[in-house]
Design an enzyme around this catalytic site. Structure first.
Site, PDB file in Angstrom:
ATOM      1  N   ASN A  83     -46.234 -55.961  31.694  1.00 29.46           N
ATOM      2  CA  ASN A  83     -47.085 -54.397  33.105  1.00 29.46           C
ATOM      3  C   ASN A  83     -45.646 -53.909  32.524  1.00 29.46           C
ATOM      4  O   ASN A  83     -44.805 -53.621  32.126  1.00 29.46           O
ATOM      5  CB  ASN A  83     -46.119 -55.080  34.523  1.00 29.46           C
ATOM      6  CG  ASN A  83     -46.161 -53.284  34.501  1.00 29.46           C
ATOM      7  OD1 ASN A  83     -46.343 -52.568  34.437  1.00 29.46           O
ATOM      8  ND2 ASN A  83     -45.569 -53.048  36.580  1.00 29.46           N
TER       9      ASN A  83
ATOM     10  N   HIS B 178     -35.247 -40.221  18.691  1.00 28.26           N
ATOM     11  CA  HIS B 178     -36.578 -40.555  18.196  1.00 28.26           C
ATOM     12  C   HIS B 178     -36.999 -39.026  18.035  1.00 28.26           C
ATOM     13  O   HIS B 178     -36.631 -38.241  18.350  1.00 28.26           O
ATOM     14  CB  HIS B 178     -37.463 -41.275  18.376  1.00 28.26           C
ATOM     15  CG  HIS B 178     -37.584 -42.488  18.406  1.00 28.26           C
ATOM     16  ND1 HIS B 178     -38.221 -43.682  17.052  1.00 28.26           N
ATOM     17  CD2 HIS B 178     -36.125 -43.877  18.535  1.00 28.26           C
ATOM     18  CE1 HIS B 178     -37.617 -44.620  16.856  1.00 28.26           C
ATOM     19  NE2 HIS B 178     -36.405 -44.851  17.492  1.00 28.26           N
TER      20      HIS B 178
ATOM     21  N   ASP C 104     -40.697 -43.938  14.151  1.00 33.49           N
ATOM     22  CA  ASP C 104     -39.842 -42.820  13.133  1.00 33.49           C
ATOM     23  C   ASP C 104     -40.494 -42.014  12.880  1.00 33.49           C
ATOM     24  O   ASP C 104     -39.981 -41.554  11.757  1.00 33.49           O
ATOM     25  CB  ASP C 104     -38.599 -43.553  12.287  1.00 33.49           C
ATOM     26  CG  ASP C 104     -38.467 -45.005  12.314  1.00 33.49           C
ATOM     27  OD1 ASP C 104     -38.382 -45.226  14.114  1.00 33.49           O
ATOM     28  OD2 ASP C 104     -37.943 -45.880  11.731  1.00 33.49           O
TER      29      ASP C 104
ATOM     30  N   GLY D  36     -40.525 -48.275  21.808  1.00 39.35           N
ATOM     31  CA  GLY D  36     -42.062 -48.294  20.912  1.00 39.35           C
ATOM     32  C   GLY D  36     -42.250 -50.078  20.549  1.00 39.35           C
ATOM     33  O   GLY D  36     -43.430 -50.729  19.866  1.00 39.35           O
ATOM     34  N   SER D  37     -40.892 -50.818  21.014  1.00 45.53           N
ATOM     35  CA  SER D  37     -41.009 -52.463  21.007  1.00 45.53           C
ATOM     36  C   SER D  37     -42.361 -52.665  21.717  1.00 45.53           C
ATOM     37  O   SER D  37     -43.213 -53.533  21.492  1.00 45.53           O
ATOM     38  CB  SER D  37     -39.851 -52.825  21.500  1.00 45.53           C
ATOM     39  OG  SER D  37     -39.012 -52.529  21.140  1.00 45.53           O
TER      40      SER D  37
ATOM     41  N   SER E 103     -42.477 -44.454  19.331  1.00 43.10           N
ATOM     42  CA  SER E 103     -40.647 -44.302  20.500  1.00 43.10           C
ATOM     43  C   SER E 103     -40.180 -43.362  20.818  1.00 43.10           C
ATOM     44  O   SER E 103     -40.306 -42.571  20.196  1.00 43.10           O
ATOM     45  CB  SER E 103     -39.735 -45.485  19.913  1.00 43.10           C
ATOM     46  OG  SER E 103     -38.965 -45.392  20.511  1.00 43.10           O
TER      47      SER E 103
HETATM   48  C1  LIG Z   1     -40.032 -48.562  13.135  1.00 39.45           C
HETATM   49  C2  LIG Z   1     -39.580 -48.705  14.512  1.00 39.45           C
HETATM   50  N1  LIG Z   1     -40.011 -49.701  15.315  1.00 39.45           N
HETATM   51  C3  LIG Z   1     -39.669 -50.041  16.070  1.00 39.45           C
HETATM   52  C4  LIG Z   1     -39.018 -49.391  16.920  1.00 39.45           C
HETATM   53  C5  LIG Z   1     -38.425 -49.795  18.730  1.00 39.45           C
HETATM   54  O1  LIG Z   1     -38.753 -48.276  19.593  1.00 39.45           O
HETATM   55  P1  LIG Z   1     -37.937 -48.591  21.179  1.00 39.45           P
HETATM   56  O2  LIG Z   1     -36.126 -48.564  20.841  1.00 39.45           O
HETATM   57  O3  LIG Z   1     -38.300 -47.002  21.880  1.00 39.45           O
HETATM   58  O4  LIG Z   1     -38.020 -50.098  21.641  1.00 39.45           O
HETATM   59  C6  LIG Z   1     -37.798 -48.577  16.623  1.00 39.45           C
HETATM   60  C7  LIG Z   1     -36.553 -48.452  17.309  1.00 39.45           C
HETATM   61  O5  LIG Z   1     -35.833 -47.937  16.620  1.00 39.45           O
HETATM   62  C8  LIG Z   1     -38.419 -48.093  15.097  1.00 39.45           C
HETATM   63  O6  LIG Z   1     -36.999 -47.864  14.285  1.00 39.45           O
END
Ligand SMILES: Cc1ncc(COP(=O)(O)O)c(C=O)c1O
Length: 440
Positions: free
Chosen positions: A292, A221, A195, A87-88, A216
């Protein structure tokens, strides 16, 4: 891929059988088991799909990724979906896409402002800073934990070009108010929907209101691939943004051939790019400073199995939320219980509680009581991100103060509503809250 080999079927059947024996959960024992705040919910199907991908041994994104992207895009009515490894990464790619030179005058440039919240997850904010844009923070409500709509309108300044924030804990931010501001000031909108997979606002899925939305698939999740994420684009610029997202994910290359294809655009050796030799191989032309961030087909295969379960997962999250809301209703004099944004139907991520001022106990005392009874609790992510070491010195603007965000840092936490919480676990949670609150 040799799907007809009888040994393959045998292996898959055996894996599924193994999964049933190995992971079939014994009944909940309150004196032994943790009540998790979130977690993977799966059965033999996920292991079967993962094993299929292993036996294909293509490794990088392939048939499962293609299937997942197609199903995901269909679900949202989007022209495309782009899987990434978290998600990041989805947030990084989405925000960076808006800085693409391909957008000409519409692109975000260093120093442009992006409205967001400080009561959020760090990697919603990080891409704004990483792209040398300036975050403008507005406060959130206590109870719904989303941006105060009137502040969003007030926060827009001459340099404001975009809004990027999350539907916190699955609760949609006020999309009427935000969409009006976006329209009035011609802003870009990115919905961090990490979320909130399956949440709706006025009957429409969140993730379809903005120009881009992110997801994510980390185990906490709504569905998981272990690690994974996705970006979708909507609206008039969707095709254009989708291509930029894909380029940033795939090393920054200009070419958009699928894996194994060689000349999708039909112009592989006949284009001119800058000072490169005429007809330079399009496969190796880079139009973005990219990364990547692809995932493996193994992750996507697990995602395909999870995808089938999404409707059931969403229903359970809502039921579990309703159970806790009812069980804790008698204590609203001391606890602020979560509320859905008007017009929304959240696929809740968690059950957020703020301890009221003058409650006679602190958040930490209540958390400690729950944790001692093996009930996991979590802070509402970072509380106020601006108070964390990484973000202390970032250029930023605050509009109207962050009093509630600071209150969240002091007094707010959440417990789980994920589909792995069955009736005995929920009862145990309710009893633990009652045990603490009755004595006060
Ligand atoms: C609102 C939100 N954005 C982004 C992320 C990032 O997701 P990831 O952990 O898959 O990088 C999270 C992670 O919990 C999140 O709660």
């Amino acid at each position: 891929m040799d799907t007809l080999d009888p040994r393959r079927r045998q292996i898959l059947d055996l894996v599924e059988q193994y999964a049933r024996d190995k992971f079939g959960a014994p009944p909940f024992a309150a004196d032994r088991d943790l009540v998790h705040y979130a977690g993977r919910v799966f059965d033999g199907q996920e292991l079967r799909c993962a094993t299929e991908a292993v036996l294909d041994f293509f490794l990088t994104a392939n048939r499962f990724a293609e299937r997942f992207e197609a199903d995901f895009a269909d679900f949202f009515g989007a022209p495309g979906a782009y899987l990434v490894n978290s998600g990041s990464s989805a947030n990084l790619v989405a925000l960076t896409a808006l800085t693409s030179p391909k957008l000409g005058e519409r692109r975000l440039r260093p120093g442009d402002e992006v409205l967001t919240v400080a009561a959020g997850f760090p990697t919603t904010l990080a891409p704004i800073v990483q792209n040398r844009l300036v975050p403008v923070f507005v406060d959130v409500g206590i109870g719904d934990y989303t941006a105060l709509p009137e502040r969003i309108a007030q926060a827009v300044g001459p340099k404001t070009r975009a809004i990027m924030m999350a539907h916190t804990m699955g609760n949609p931010f006020d999309l009427d108010a935000v969409s009006a501001v976006v329209k009035k000031h011609d802003l870009w909108l990115i919905e961090d929907n990490c979320d909130a997979l399956g949440s709706t606002y006025r009957g429409r899925l969140t993730g379809t209101f903005g120009h881009l939305a992110t997801f994510s698939f980390y185990p906490a999740h709504h569905i998981t691939m272990g690690e994974g994420g996705c970006v979708i684009a909507a609206g008039q610029s969707a095709e254009e943004l989708g291509r930029i997202v894909r380029s940033l994910r795939d090393w920054g290359r200009d070419c958009y051939c699928a894996g194994g294809e060689n000349n999708t655009c039909g112009k592989r050796f006949s284009q001119q790019f800058g000072t490169l030799p005429s007809g330079f191989d399009h496969k190796y032309v880079y139009s973005h400073i990219g990364y990547n961030l692809k995932l493996t087909d193994l992750q996507a295969a697990i995602g395909c199995a999870q995808w089938q379960k999404l409707p059931g997962f969403i229903a359970r999250r809502k039921e579990n939320f309703a159970y806790l809301r009812k069980a804790l209703a008698p204590y609203e004099d001391r606890l602020v219980l979560p509320v859905a944004t008007p017009g929304s139907d959240p696929a809740w991520f968690g059950f957020v509680i703020t301890v009221r001022e003058g409650a006679g106990f602190s958040r930490t005392e209540l958390q400690r009581h729950l944790e001692e009874r093996r009930i996991e609790t979590r802070a509402l992510f970072a509380g106020n991100l601006l108070r964390h070491p990484a973000f202390l010195d970032i250029p930023h603007r605050v509009c109207g103060g962050l009093a509630n965000t600071d209150r969240i840092t002091e007094s707010t936490f959440f417990v789980g509503v994920y589909p792995g919480l069955d009736a005995p676990r929920l009862e145990h949670m309710a009893e633990a809250f009652r045990g603490f609150l009755k004595k006060r």
